[in-house]
Structure formats: structure tokens, C-alpha cells
Write a protein that holds these residues in place. Structure first.
Motif, mmCIF file in Angstrom:
data_model
loop_
_atom_site.group_PDB
_atom_site.id
_atom_site.type_symbol
_atom_site.label_atom_id
_atom_site.label_comp_id
_atom_site.label_asym_id
_atom_site.label_seq_id
_atom_site.Cartn_x
_atom_site.Cartn_y
_atom_site.Cartn_z
ATOM 1 N N VAL A 147 0.841 -1.290 0.031
ATOM 2 C CA VAL A 147 0.046 0.112 0.077
ATOM 3 C C VAL A 147 0.947 1.132 -0.114
ATOM 4 C CG1 VAL A 147 -1.768 -1.137 1.182
ATOM 5 C CG2 VAL A 147 -0.243 -0.028 2.632
ATOM 6 N N LEU A 148 1.984 1.148 0.875
ATOM 7 C CA LEU A 148 2.991 2.509 0.709
ATOM 8 C C LEU A 148 3.250 2.689 -0.801
ATOM 9 C CD1 LEU A 148 5.107 2.052 3.826
ATOM 10 C CD2 LEU A 148 2.803 3.199 3.477
ATOM 11 N N ARG A 149 3.865 1.589 -1.519
ATOM 12 C CA ARG A 149 4.063 1.661 -2.871
ATOM 13 C C ARG A 149 3.138 2.214 -3.708
ATOM 14 N NH1 ARG A 149 6.587 -2.810 -3.300
ATOM 15 N NH2 ARG A 149 4.703 -4.058 -3.947
ATOM 16 N N SER A 150 1.702 1.842 -3.621
ATOM 17 C CA SER A 150 0.662 2.239 -4.192
ATOM 18 C C SER A 150 0.343 3.734 -4.031
ATOM 19 C CB SER A 150 -0.451 1.286 -4.074
ATOM 20 O OG SER A 150 -0.578 0.171 -4.852
ATOM 21 N N GLY A 151 0.494 3.884 -2.880
ATOM 22 C CA GLY A 151 0.324 5.630 -2.320
ATOM 23 C C GLY A 151 1.220 6.579 -2.726
ATOM 24 N N GLY A 197 -6.281 4.483 27.769
ATOM 25 C CA GLY A 197 -6.580 4.709 26.728
ATOM 26 C C GLY A 197 -5.645 5.473 25.485
ATOM 27 N N GLY A 198 -4.384 5.827 25.947
ATOM 28 C CA GLY A 198 -3.476 6.423 25.043
ATOM 29 C C GLY A 198 -3.082 5.793 24.083
ATOM 30 N N ALA A 199 -2.580 6.598 23.175
ATOM 31 C CA ALA A 199 -1.964 6.257 21.733
ATOM 32 C C ALA A 199 -0.711 6.961 21.415
ATOM 33 C CB ALA A 199 -2.927 6.166 20.469
ATOM 34 N N TRP A 200 0.286 6.294 20.844
ATOM 35 C CA TRP A 200 1.345 7.149 20.197
ATOM 36 C C TRP A 200 1.164 7.058 18.756
ATOM 37 C CZ3 TRP A 200 4.635 9.344 23.423
ATOM 38 C CH2 TRP A 200 4.931 8.727 24.535
ATOM 39 N N VAL A 201 1.664 8.248 18.193
ATOM 40 C CA VAL A 201 1.426 8.568 16.602
ATOM 41 C C VAL A 201 2.950 7.863 16.217
ATOM 42 C CG1 VAL A 201 1.473 9.729 14.607
ATOM 43 C CG2 VAL A 201 -0.165 10.127 16.613
ATOM 44 N N VAL A 202 2.996 7.013 15.300
ATOM 45 C CA VAL A 202 4.276 6.670 14.270
ATOM 46 C C VAL A 202 3.850 7.022 13.153
ATOM 47 C CG1 VAL A 202 4.661 4.927 16.203
ATOM 48 C CG2 VAL A 202 3.520 4.265 14.119
ATOM 49 N N ARG A 203 5.097 7.692 12.418
ATOM 50 C CA ARG A 203 5.032 8.171 11.046
ATOM 51 C C ARG A 203 6.264 7.886 10.560
ATOM 52 N NH1 ARG A 203 7.500 13.285 10.299
ATOM 53 N NH2 ARG A 203 6.423 13.811 8.501
ATOM 54 N N ARG A 204 6.135 7.643 9.237
ATOM 55 C CA ARG A 204 7.318 7.564 8.466
ATOM 56 C C ARG A 204 7.277 8.461 7.092
ATOM 57 N NH1 ARG A 204 9.068 4.696 3.895
ATOM 58 N NH2 ARG A 204 10.886 3.245 4.027
ATOM 59 N N VAL A 205 8.371 8.962 6.760
ATOM 60 C CA VAL A 205 8.680 9.541 5.657
ATOM 61 C C VAL A 205 8.577 8.966 4.459
ATOM 62 C CG1 VAL A 205 9.873 11.512 4.238
ATOM 63 C CG2 VAL A 205 9.552 11.766 6.672
ATOM 64 N N LEU A 206 7.938 9.177 3.062
ATOM 65 C CA LEU A 206 8.321 8.152 2.092
ATOM 66 C C LEU A 206 8.723 8.873 1.039
ATOM 67 C CD1 LEU A 206 4.171 7.394 1.992
ATOM 68 C CD2 LEU A 206 6.247 6.145 3.340
ATOM 69 N N GLY A 207 9.374 8.116 0.146
ATOM 70 C CA GLY A 207 9.971 8.670 -0.923
ATOM 71 C C GLY A 207 10.336 7.801 -2.119
ATOM 72 N N VAL A 208 11.247 7.987 -3.096
ATOM 73 C CA VAL A 208 11.387 7.273 -4.252
ATOM 74 C C VAL A 208 11.870 5.642 -3.833
ATOM 75 C CG1 VAL A 208 13.337 6.731 -6.326
ATOM 76 C CG2 VAL A 208 12.632 8.992 -5.405
ATOM 77 N N GLN A 209 12.310 5.628 -2.973
ATOM 78 C CA GLN A 209 12.701 3.995 -2.335
ATOM 79 C C GLN A 209 11.279 3.206 -2.267
ATOM 80 O OE1 GLN A 209 13.172 6.571 -0.269
ATOM 81 N NE2 GLN A 209 12.109 6.139 1.646
#
Length: 229
Positions: A147-151, A197-209
Motif C-alpha cells: 500500500v505504501l508503494r501504491s500510495g 486509552g492513550g496512543a502514540w502516533v508513529v510516522r514515516r517519511v515516504l520517498g522514491v525508495q
């Protein structure tokens, strides 16, 4: 495997995942393939999420997969088929084939005001789950990578993010091993049905790879992808 998010019609669910450190790439067994989610897969995906995730998603959550172009493009299922049919075109529709995992995401156009920040299209991982007998085969990693590739290719997505239950250290490690990092502080009260009930947000920068071939975001044989949120 990991978990995360909510849609306009659904409340967030909890993320659960385990994995081992990733070194190199892994391949799925020949009997498992990652495929777009077709209407024929929907009943099985519903059952999978109901079995593994703490949130009961409404009909609209699944209707969007076939009714919203972006959601459909960012949804995948992992289909297992017996060895004698696994390699056939359309094998997932043959007798004995079954859905063993799935991921459902949505595309957001960030305005800089939501968790994760950033500006430009981004992918929000909403559900990710794999049946227990098929964990440890990097199924969740392949679902996420697809899905990351498609996105990135179709929508120019610049980042991906997810919510992870504050007590789910396994899920946090799973995401971190795939290039995600915690962003901001703990979101208190995010999960209504979990205590705490807490949550951490995790994120990743996407790119050509993220557009290249069938590369896997980390993972190796023995990668313990678990049910994710």
C-alpha cells in the motif's frame, strides 16, 4: 503485526504486533499472494477484523473499499491458496483459497493540524491484521509495503502514519523496524475501549525508495508479523 486508525465512520482500534529485528528482505511463501481487495474478499476481511481487532467497524468502512478510489487503492488482502492453485491467475477465487490477512488505509491531504503534521498527501493505516497461523511469514510487512508503494506511485503520498496503543511495545517496535518513529506526545484517551486509552502516533517519511519493485520494508524469514490494529 501492527495496527492503527479510524475513519469518519469508525472509532480507532488497538494495535498489536510483534517482530524480530529485520536484516535483508524476505519473500512470501509461494502459497500466499498480496492482492487488491475485491468484493468477493469482503466477507472474509470483515470476519478477519472482527476476530482480531477490538473495534467493530460499520458497513460504511467496508463499502468505501469498493466505493472510494483512494481507499480501494490502499487496501490489500493476503490470500492463501493450496499449492496446486496458488500460481493460477485468479487463484484466490478457487476452492480452498482464503484470506489470511488484510490492510485498509485512507488517503489524507494534511493541513498541518492533525497528529503527525506535514503537508501533502499521506497514508493513514487504519487496520492491519493477519491470522495467527500465518504470522512469522512477513505477511504484514508485504501488505504494508504494497500500500505504501501504491500510495506514492498513484497519489504522491509523502508520509504514512498510524496510532499504536500506549501499552503495545511489540507494535511500536514493529513499526520502528520499518522506518517509523514516534511523533509528538502521547494522545490521551484515543482508545475508548482500552485502559489506559492513550496512543502514540508513529510516522514515516515516504520517498522514491517506496516505489521500487517488490522491496520489503525490513523483515526477514521469521519476521513475527502479528495482528495489528
Amino acid at each position: 503485526m501492527p495496527p492503527t486508525s479510524l475513519t469518519p465512520m469508525a472509532e480507532p482500534s488497538a494495535s498489536t504486533a510483534t517482530s524480530t529485528p529485520s536484516k535483508g528482505r524476505s519473500r512470501l511463501p509461494a502459497s500466499i499472494r498480496i492482492a487488491p481487495c475485491l468484493p468477493a474478499h469482503m466477507p472474509a476481511l470483515r470476519r478477519l477484523n472482527a476476530l482480531l481487532l477490538p473495534v467493530r467497524y460499520p458497513d460504511g468502512f467496508y463499502d468505501e473499499i469498493t466505493g472510494d478510489q483512494a481507499v480501494g487503492a490502499l487496501t490489500r488482502v493476503a490470500v492463501w491458496a493450496p499449492a496446486d492453485v496458488a500460481g493460477r491467475e485468479g487463484g484466490e477465487g478457487l476452492e480452498g483459497a482464503k484470506v489470511v490477512g488484510g490492510i485498509r488505509c485512507r488517503l489524507e491531504h494534511a493541513d498541518g493540524e492533525e497528529e503527525g503534521g506535514g503537508g501533502g498527501p499521506r497514508i493513514y493505516v487504519q487496520t492491519l491484521a493477519v491470522l495467527a497461523p500465518y504470522r512469522g511469514l512477513s505477511v504484514a510487512t508485504h501488505l504494508l509495503t504494497s500500500v505504501l508503494r501504491s500510495g506514492v506511485r498513484a497519489f504522491g503520498a509523502q508520509e504514512a502514519y498510524a496510532h499504536v496503543w500506549e501499552r503495545n511495545e511489540d507494535a511500536l517496535r514493529w513499526y520502528e523496524e520499518r522506518g517509523f518513529a514516534r511523533a509528538g506526545g502521547l494522545v490521551e484517551g484515543y482508545y475508548r475501549r482500552l485502559k489506559p486509552g492513550g496512543a502514540w502516533v508513529v510516522r514515516r517519511v515516504l520517498g522514491v525508495q517506496d516505489t521500487l519493485g517488490d522491496e520489503v520494508l525490513g523483515g526477514q524469514e521469521g519476521d513475527q508479523d502479528e495482528k495489528q490494529r
